[in-house]
Design a protein around this motif. Structure first.
Motif, PDB file in Angstrom:
ATOM      1  N   GLU A 144      48.553  40.545  21.688  1.00 45.29           N
ATOM      2  CA  GLU A 144      47.139  40.217  21.484  1.00 45.29           C
ATOM      3  C   GLU A 144      46.436  40.026  22.824  1.00 45.29           C
ATOM      4  O   GLU A 144      45.293  40.465  23.010  1.00 45.29           O
ATOM      5  N   ILE A 145      47.099  39.361  23.765  1.00 46.93           N
ATOM      6  CA  ILE A 145      46.494  39.169  25.091  1.00 46.93           C
ATOM      7  C   ILE A 145      46.335  40.513  25.797  1.00 46.93           C
ATOM      8  O   ILE A 145      45.328  40.772  26.470  1.00 46.93           O
ATOM      9  N   ARG A 146      47.302  41.394  25.627  1.00 47.18           N
ATOM     10  CA  ARG A 146      47.288  42.693  26.294  1.00 47.18           C
ATOM     11  C   ARG A 146      46.097  43.555  25.855  1.00 47.18           C
ATOM     12  O   ARG A 146      45.653  44.437  26.594  1.00 47.18           O
ATOM     13  N   LYS A 147      45.564  43.282  24.680  1.00 52.10           N
ATOM     14  CA  LYS A 147      44.420  44.043  24.174  1.00 52.10           C
ATOM     15  C   LYS A 147      43.159  43.836  25.007  1.00 52.10           C
ATOM     16  O   LYS A 147      42.177  44.572  24.857  1.00 52.10           O
ATOM     17  N   ARG A 148      43.174  42.836  25.905  1.00 53.28           N
ATOM     18  CA  ARG A 148      42.006  42.605  26.769  1.00 53.28           C
ATOM     19  C   ARG A 148      41.764  43.790  27.699  1.00 53.28           C
ATOM     20  O   ARG A 148      40.645  44.003  28.166  1.00 53.28           O
ATOM     21  N   ASN A 153      64.085  22.796  48.293  1.00 52.37           N
ATOM     22  CA  ASN A 153      63.869  24.191  47.971  1.00 52.37           C
ATOM     23  C   ASN A 153      62.614  24.311  47.123  1.00 52.37           C
ATOM     24  O   ASN A 153      62.408  23.546  46.192  1.00 52.37           O
ATOM     25  N   ILE A 154      61.739  25.254  47.438  1.00 51.20           N
ATOM     26  CA  ILE A 154      60.485  25.441  46.714  1.00 51.20           C
ATOM     27  C   ILE A 154      60.525  26.760  45.971  1.00 51.20           C
ATOM     28  O   ILE A 154      60.857  27.805  46.537  1.00 51.20           O
ATOM     29  N   PHE A 155      60.174  26.707  44.715  1.00 50.82           N
ATOM     30  CA  PHE A 155      60.197  27.882  43.854  1.00 50.82           C
ATOM     31  C   PHE A 155      58.776  28.186  43.403  1.00 50.82           C
ATOM     32  O   PHE A 155      58.186  27.428  42.645  1.00 50.82           O
ATOM     33  N   ASN A 156      58.199  29.269  43.926  1.00 52.40           N
ATOM     34  CA  ASN A 156      56.864  29.703  43.506  1.00 52.40           C
ATOM     35  C   ASN A 156      57.026  30.583  42.275  1.00 52.40           C
ATOM     36  O   ASN A 156      57.527  31.700  42.367  1.00 52.40           O
ATOM     37  N   TYR A 157      56.611  30.057  41.127  1.00 54.00           N
ATOM     38  CA  TYR A 157      56.940  30.723  39.875  1.00 54.00           C
ATOM     39  C   TYR A 157      55.693  31.145  39.129  1.00 54.00           C
ATOM     40  O   TYR A 157      54.845  30.319  38.796  1.00 54.00           O
ATOM     41  N   ARG A 158      55.590  32.440  38.852  1.00 55.57           N
ATOM     42  CA  ARG A 158      54.471  32.960  38.074  1.00 55.57           C
ATOM     43  C   ARG A 158      55.006  33.441  36.726  1.00 55.57           C
ATOM     44  O   ARG A 158      55.756  34.406  36.649  1.00 55.57           O
ATOM     45  N   PHE A 159      54.597  32.728  35.688  1.00 51.72           N
ATOM     46  CA  PHE A 159      55.044  33.066  34.340  1.00 51.72           C
ATOM     47  C   PHE A 159      53.936  32.734  33.350  1.00 51.72           C
ATOM     48  O   PHE A 159      54.170  32.226  32.268  1.00 51.72           O
ATOM     49  N   GLU A 160      52.687  33.030  33.769  1.00 47.63           N
ATOM     50  CA  GLU A 160      51.541  32.748  32.917  1.00 47.63           C
ATOM     51  C   GLU A 160      51.461  33.762  31.776  1.00 47.63           C
ATOM     52  O   GLU A 160      51.883  34.920  31.936  1.00 47.63           O
ATOM     53  N   PRO A 161      50.903  33.375  30.619  1.00 47.43           N
ATOM     54  CA  PRO A 161      50.841  34.295  29.474  1.00 47.43           C
ATOM     55  C   PRO A 161      50.139  35.606  29.782  1.00 47.43           C
ATOM     56  O   PRO A 161      50.618  36.679  29.397  1.00 47.43           O
TER      57      PRO A 161
END
Length: 279
Positions: free
Chosen positions: A34-38, A4-12
């Motif tokens: 803080e990242i969202r301020k970009r 089973n392959i799990f494509n996981y996107r959980f980057e900051p």
């Protein structure tokens, strides 16, 4: 035993852009804030509201619970195709506990992977190839890579692709501790109807071509009133017409799909952040 392959996107940066909250307390709120301020033009979002709308990617633990609830045993081989995971090993720990046969490209290809490390697109290509060859493909997002993979797996000979119904599952996860496991599993299966990658779960012409390429030939069997006793079946008129046109449709469908592989479609901000985070 299933691969089973799990494509996981959980980057900051993706999590920050989502405006969701994932249970990490004030540390998470500050770091992602803080990242969202970009992005100066991003609106203020309600984390609870976004989760209820199904706009928040599932956490590794939530995906693990979903897979166990729909019937994947703990001896399933799980390959996690992802970039940087926010929270690192601590975030992945609940998923590892549910599926001990847990692997990533870094674990399987150590020295061989070094030439690819400076190139994120080449690392993504490795994940793409492995995902495409998997028995079952599971994604926690609806990004471009997940859509193209789902479409290719349908078009090149059906292979199952599971998409979490995040909008319905979110309420269920919040009430998880108020019910026993059997009840929870039954409700998860109910939520996932129509999201389990069945060949006929999407009608032709509905959805995006990347994810739901049109079938070249759609044969539907029907009983002929004159031959019911013999049990003979004949193609409906529309199916016969589709057979006549099948060659042209096949060529056009293959051309469209190949073009989609070379040029990734950019979606709106509301469609799972693809505009800012293409795969």
């Amino acid at each position: 035993m299933c691969r089973n392959i799990f494509n996981y996107r959980f980057e900051p940066d993706m999590l920050a852009f989502s405006g969701c909250y994932y249970g990490g307390g004030e540390k998470e709120r500050y770091e992602l804030g803080e990242i969202r301020k970009r992005w100066a033009t991003l609106p203020d979002l309600s984390p609870e509201g976004e989760r209820k709308r199904g706009k928040c990617p599932l956490t590794p633990h939530e995906v693990g619970l979903m897979l166990r609830a729909i019937g994947f045993a703990n001896d399933t081989y799980l390959y996690v195709a992802s970039g940087e995971i926010y929270g690192g090993e601590e975030t992945l720990r609940p998923l590892r506990e549910l599926f001990p046969n847990f692997y990533t490209k870094e674990m399987l290809a150590n020295e061989e992977l070094k030439p690819f490390l400076p190139f994120s697109s080449r690392l993504a290509a490795i994940d793409y190839i492995v995902c495409d060859e998997s028995d079952v493909f599971v994604t926690n997002n609806n990004g471009n890579m997940a859509k193209i993979l789902a479409g290719r797996r349908r078009y090149m000979g059906h292979k199952r692709t599971i998409r979490p119904n995040a909008k319905r599952l979110s309420a269920l996860f919040m009430a998880r501790h108020k019910m026993d496991w059997d009840t929870f599993a039954r409700k998860v299966k109910s939520c996932q109807r129509g999201f389990m990658g069945e060949p006929d779960e999407m009608k032709p012409g509905r959805g995006e071509f990347h994810e739901f390429p049109d079938s070249c030939i759609c044969e539907k069997q029907a009983n002929d009133n004159g031959n019911k006793k013999n049990g003979d079946h004949h193609l409906k008129l529309d199916s016969v017409n589709s057979v006549v046109k099948s060659k042209d449709e096949e060529n056009q469908g293959e051309k469209k799909f190949r073009n989609s592989m070379g040029k990734v479609r950019v979606n709106t901000v509301d469609d799972e952040f693809d505009e800012h985070f293409p795969d």
